[in-house]
Design a protein around this motif. Structure first.
Motif, PDB file in Angstrom:
ATOM      1  N   PRO A 166       4.434  32.148 -78.984  1.00  0.00           N
ATOM      2  CA  PRO A 166       3.653  33.353 -78.697  1.00  0.00           C
ATOM      3  C   PRO A 166       2.462  33.519 -79.636  1.00  0.00           C
ATOM      4  N   GLY A 167       1.324  33.805 -79.028  1.00  0.00           N
ATOM      5  CA  GLY A 167       0.127  34.124 -79.794  1.00  0.00           C
ATOM      6  C   GLY A 167      -0.161  35.608 -79.649  1.00  0.00           C
ATOM      7  N   PHE A 168      -1.266  36.040 -80.228  1.00  0.00           N
ATOM      8  CA  PHE A 168      -1.640  37.453 -80.168  1.00  0.00           C
ATOM      9  C   PHE A 168      -2.795  37.586 -79.175  1.00  0.00           C
ATOM     10  N   LEU A 169      -2.523  38.193 -78.035  1.00  0.00           N
ATOM     11  CA  LEU A 169      -3.563  38.398 -77.021  1.00  0.00           C
ATOM     12  C   LEU A 169      -3.899  39.887 -76.966  1.00  0.00           C
ATOM     13  N   TYR A 170      -5.176  40.186 -77.008  1.00  0.00           N
ATOM     14  CA  TYR A 170      -5.564  41.601 -76.980  1.00  0.00           C
ATOM     15  C   TYR A 170      -6.446  41.872 -75.771  1.00  0.00           C
ATOM     16  N   ASN A 171      -6.195  43.017 -75.140  1.00  0.00           N
ATOM     17  CA  ASN A 171      -6.936  43.415 -73.951  1.00  0.00           C
ATOM     18  C   ASN A 171      -8.235  44.090 -74.417  1.00  0.00           C
ATOM     19  N   LYS A 172      -9.354  43.367 -74.249  1.00  0.00           N
ATOM     20  CA  LYS A 172     -10.632  43.839 -74.791  1.00  0.00           C
ATOM     21  C   LYS A 172     -11.082  45.141 -74.115  1.00  0.00           C
ATOM     22  N   LYS A 173     -10.824  45.221 -72.798  1.00  0.00           N
ATOM     23  CA  LYS A 173     -11.270  46.416 -72.067  1.00  0.00           C
ATOM     24  C   LYS A 173     -10.523  47.660 -72.535  1.00  0.00           C
ATOM     25  N   LEU A 174      -9.204  47.499 -72.727  1.00  0.00           N
ATOM     26  CA  LEU A 174      -8.414  48.647 -73.189  1.00  0.00           C
ATOM     27  C   LEU A 174      -8.776  49.015 -74.628  1.00  0.00           C
ATOM     28  N   MET A 175      -9.084  47.996 -75.438  1.00  0.00           N
ATOM     29  CA  MET A 175      -9.464  48.272 -76.837  1.00  0.00           C
ATOM     30  C   MET A 175     -10.740  49.120 -76.866  1.00  0.00           C
ATOM     31  N   GLU A 176     -11.670  48.738 -76.018  1.00  0.00           N
ATOM     32  CA  GLU A 176     -12.938  49.474 -75.942  1.00  0.00           C
ATOM     33  C   GLU A 176     -12.690  50.916 -75.503  1.00  0.00           C
ATOM     34  N   GLN A 177     -11.832  51.040 -74.476  1.00  0.00           N
ATOM     35  CA  GLN A 177     -11.487  52.361 -73.945  1.00  0.00           C
ATOM     36  C   GLN A 177     -10.816  53.233 -75.015  1.00  0.00           C
ATOM     37  N   PRO A 186     -13.381  45.540 -79.842  1.00  0.00           N
ATOM     38  CA  PRO A 186     -12.746  44.328 -79.285  1.00  0.00           C
ATOM     39  C   PRO A 186     -13.215  43.035 -79.951  1.00  0.00           C
ATOM     40  N   LYS A 187     -14.348  43.134 -80.674  1.00  0.00           N
ATOM     41  CA  LYS A 187     -14.814  41.916 -81.362  1.00  0.00           C
ATOM     42  C   LYS A 187     -14.108  41.746 -82.705  1.00  0.00           C
ATOM     43  N   ASN A 188     -13.367  42.776 -83.066  1.00  0.00           N
ATOM     44  CA  ASN A 188     -12.731  42.754 -84.372  1.00  0.00           C
ATOM     45  C   ASN A 188     -11.250  43.151 -84.245  1.00  0.00           C
ATOM     46  N   PRO A 189     -10.445  42.280 -83.645  1.00  0.00           N
ATOM     47  CA  PRO A 189      -9.027  42.647 -83.434  1.00  0.00           C
ATOM     48  C   PRO A 189      -8.294  42.780 -84.772  1.00  0.00           C
ATOM     49  N   PRO A 190      -7.199  43.541 -84.802  1.00  0.00           N
ATOM     50  CA  PRO A 190      -6.479  43.746 -86.065  1.00  0.00           C
ATOM     51  C   PRO A 190      -6.092  42.420 -86.719  1.00  0.00           C
ATOM     52  N   ASN A 191      -6.341  42.346 -88.022  1.00  0.00           N
ATOM     53  CA  ASN A 191      -6.088  41.098 -88.733  1.00  0.00           C
ATOM     54  C   ASN A 191      -4.780  41.147 -89.526  1.00  0.00           C
TER      55      ASN A 191
END
Lengths: 303, 440
Positions: free
Chosen positions: B161-172, B177-182
């Protein structure tokens, strides 16, 4: 087997020719049945004396009482026993009361509604695994209809994690079993109600008995035998109940809905501890045998 | 006299009946055995393949097409598919092996390989596979399932498993979305913000909290992000401040509704397909599953919607991922090992399988030559990100013959954290003892 010893030409204890013939003809089936029923039982008891873990075939050893001593100190085993008793007690009592109320209610309806009995029986004929899935989705934390209804009626504010809360999960599985088992009681009580002679009921009406007095002094005494026999039968069934609980919660969360049979399954098929699982199974067989003795005695009793 | 005669007749009947039964059985065996000897040379062999990909909607049709093609290419080998749900695989295989009814080949997780190898049920891969194929496999994957110096697993589809982030929901949600949690702390903060700003039906993140070995594998990187290493070989170290911090975090994320308790991680996938999952912790194949579940989502839409990053790490930026690679194993009792090896190599490395299964589902190929033969694999942004950001952070799990007992005992403790109000210290202290017992 009811083969009787009979006197043969005055010689006591000798079998008659027909008895011998019967015994010989029955012998092959008895042999096959004995192998099917007794072999697994004896083998399980034998396994219970071993430290036998499927994933450690190099570490199998005869330990005699180790598994049984472990059971005495095993908190989870006692929790499973407690869960089994709570689950069985509530399921049997509530199903029995509801079944009786439903049977009496349907008995009062005009004859054209007699088909209703068949309709109400549907939950009883639904396979356990299907019941499990039905209720699993009904109690789902996200899409469950139970939460939806409770919220609509403003009984709850937030959706409840029914199957992931140590207290709510037991309630959820009891509700599922009540839904599944109540029709069985209803069927039994319906048959019992039909056996009450009309003239006894009429005599009570003539004497001016109220509905409650009629129930308490006429209906219930006629149903007493059914209450005893069906309750014991369902106690045995629920002591062994597996599919609905396993489908809905798998015995969880943690061990909050782990009954004895679920615990045996988890030991044997999740942890592969065949020796210890067999020991718990052997003890459970003894418990069930004791309940079965009560059941058989109840069958012979004249209520 | 007459009665005695009757007795003799009855006895004879019983004997004749019994002998007939045994005779029939014997005859049946003889009849069965004779053509079998001849069949080995002329008739096609059938191999049984236990797997879970045939039970899942996202992979069922694709794998069926690979099997069909294999049967066309190898007319003498038939594959009898035995679908078993992923959560039952080890259990079912253990029962089958114990009942002397093992399949010829099975899809398994790496921990299953070790458990089955410890049972003595598996055929070592070094004797089974061709030298060329073995040389082509990524050696780190091949070595992952070594038990007592022998390798038993055939790497098929690396899928940690990797970490996938939903860019649209992050923006909302007002997140960048260009800076996901590190780090794990940034991740928790992002969940808090998202909970306030996103619609109620959006789920914060995918977390498997079931009492399963997969549950431990799914939660392992989060524990590591708090600096906890609860099981390290024979060393059990659960009652620690790091584990306490993890357990408190776990209780908080469930209580605050950032994730759904008691769900298998596969149960979050429909939410991803419905656009209701903010952060997914899933394999590179999530795209294949999502596009199968929601046909309106194309590969392009998925790639525009989802980004991949290293899993949230420690304060000082160390990242961890756990292995959940799909392996194949051959069973020692199989009478068709040659056909099994052929089938395994076909599934892992044939052009057809790479083009029609590995690539469209989104797996990372297990062989080095695959990328040259099927270039579209390397052109995929999701998979490239997995190869670049996730694969290097994979750390091993405490696999061993007792892994199943240890993992289930451990996960029961983690469930206790999220389903009760008992003090964390008390839970961890008891868990330490239970896991120590399970590991013996």
């Amino acid at each position: 087997m009811s083969t009787k010893l009979t006197k043969n030409n005055g010689r006591e204890g000798r079998w008659s020719a027909s008895s011998k013939l019967a015994a010989m003809l029955i012998a092959p089936s008895l042999l096959v049945m004995g192998m099917i029923i007794l072999y697994p039982l004896i083998h399980a008891v034998w396994l219970s004396f071993f430290n036998y873990k499927l994933t450690r075939p190099d570490d199998i050893a005869f330990t005699l009482t180790k598994n049984y001593l472990r059971m005495v100190q095993d908190e989870t085993f006692w929790l499973a026993v407690k869960n089994t008793l709570i689950f069985t007690l509530f399921t049997v009592i509530i199903s029995l009361v509801l079944g009786m109320i439903m049977a009496i209610a349907i008995d009062q309806l005009p004859k054209r509604f007699s088909g209703l009995r068949g309709f109400i029986l549907v939950p009883w004929v639904v396979p356990g695994i299907v019941v499990g899935y039905l209720f699993m989705y009904m109690f789902d934390v996200e899409v469950g209809v139970v939460n939806f209804i409770l919220q609509k009626f403003q009984i709850i504010q937030e959706f409840l994690p029914w199957l992931m809360n140590d207290k709510l999960s037991m309630i959820a599985i009891i509700i599922a079993h009540i839904w599944n088992q109540t029709p069985f009681y209803m069927l039994m009580f319906s048959a019992g109600l039909m056996a009450i002679p009309e003239d006894v009921k009429e005599a009570a009406y003539v004497e001016g008995a109220s509905r409650w007095q009629e129930f308490w002094h006429i209906t219930f005494p006629y149903l007493k035998g059914i209450v005893a026999i069906t309750s014991l039968l369902m106690v045995i069934r629920n002591f062994n109940n597996f599919p609905i609980i396993f489908t809905m919660t798998g015995g969880g969360p943690v061990y909050s809905t782990t009954t004895s049979v679920i615990y045996i399954y988890r030991l044997a098929f999740e942890q592969y501890e065949m020796g210890y699982a067999s020991a718990v199974g052997a003890v459970w067989v003894i418990v069930l045998l004791i309940v079965s003795i009560f059941y058989i005695k109840a069958l012979q009793k004249d209520f | 006299m007459k009665k005695n005669f009757l007795n003799v007749i009855a006895l004879l009947m019983v004997i004749v009946f019994s002998l007939t039964l045994f005779g029939c059985d014997q005859k049946a065996t003889e009849v069965k055995e004779e053509p079998k000897k001849e069949a080995k040379k002329e008739e096609p062999v059938t191999i049984t393949w236990v797997n879970w990909v045939s039970t899942e909607e996202g992979t069922r049709d694709k794998i069926k097409s690979v099997v069909d093609q294999f049967e066309k290419d190898n007319p003498n080998i038939k594959v009898d598919i035995k679908p078993v749900p992923v959560s039952d695989i080890q259990n079912q295989l253990t029962i089958m092996v114990t009942g002397k009814n093992a399949p010829d080949i099975s899809q398994v997780h790496p921990d299953d390989v070790i458990a089955l190898a410890a049972m003595g049920a598996l055929e070592p891969v070094d004797e089974l596979l061709s030298a060329d194929f073995k040389a082509d496999l990524h050696q780190s994957l091949l070595d992952l399932t070594t038990f007592e110096g022998t390798r038993y697993g055939i790497p098929w589809a690396p899928a940690g498993p990797g970490f996938l982030y939903n860019k649209k929901l992050m923006e909302q949600a007002g997140l960048d979305p260009k800076n996901p949690p590190n780090t794990i702390y940034e991740f928790t903060e992002a969940l808090e913000i998202a909970k306030k700003n996103l619609p109620k039906d959006v789920i914060g993140f995918q977390l498997d909290t079931t009492i399963r070995t997969i549950g431990l594998q799914h939660e392992w990187p989060f524990m590591r992000a708090f600096g906890a290493l609860p099981i390290d070989g024979n060393n059990i170290d659960i009652d620690t401040p790091e584990m306490k911090e993890y357990a408190e975090w776990l209780r908080t994320v469930v209580k605050n509704g950032y994730t759904l308790p008691g769900k298998k991680y596969g149960e979050f996938r429909p939410m991803a397909a419905q656009g209701r999952l903010l952060f997914a912790f899933d394999g590179s194949y999530l795209r294949g599953i999502v596009t199968s579940l929601n046909t309106e989502i194309t590969d392009q839409i998925f790639n525009e919607t989802w980004g991949v990053a290293s899993l949230p790490g420690t304060k000082d930026g160390k990242h961890y991922a756990s292995p959940d690679d799909h392996f194949l194993v051959a069973f020692k009792d199989s009478e068709n090992k040659e056909a099994v090896a052929k089938f395994a190599e076909y599934l892992v490395n044939s052009d057809y399988s790479l083009k029609n299964y590995i690539n469209p589902v989104g797996f990372v190929p297990a062989t080095k030559s695959a990328i040259q033969r099927v270039p579209e694999i390397s052109q995929d942004p999701i998979r490239s990100a997995f190869i670049e950001k996730i694969v290097p952070t994979v750390v091993p799990l405490p696999y061993g013959p007792n892994y199943s007992s240890v993992a289930t005992a451990f996960m029961a403790g983690m469930q206790e954290v999220i389903t009760t109000d008992k003090p964390i210290d008390e839970i961890l202290s008891k868990l330490q003892t239970k896991v120590e017992e399970a590991s013996k």
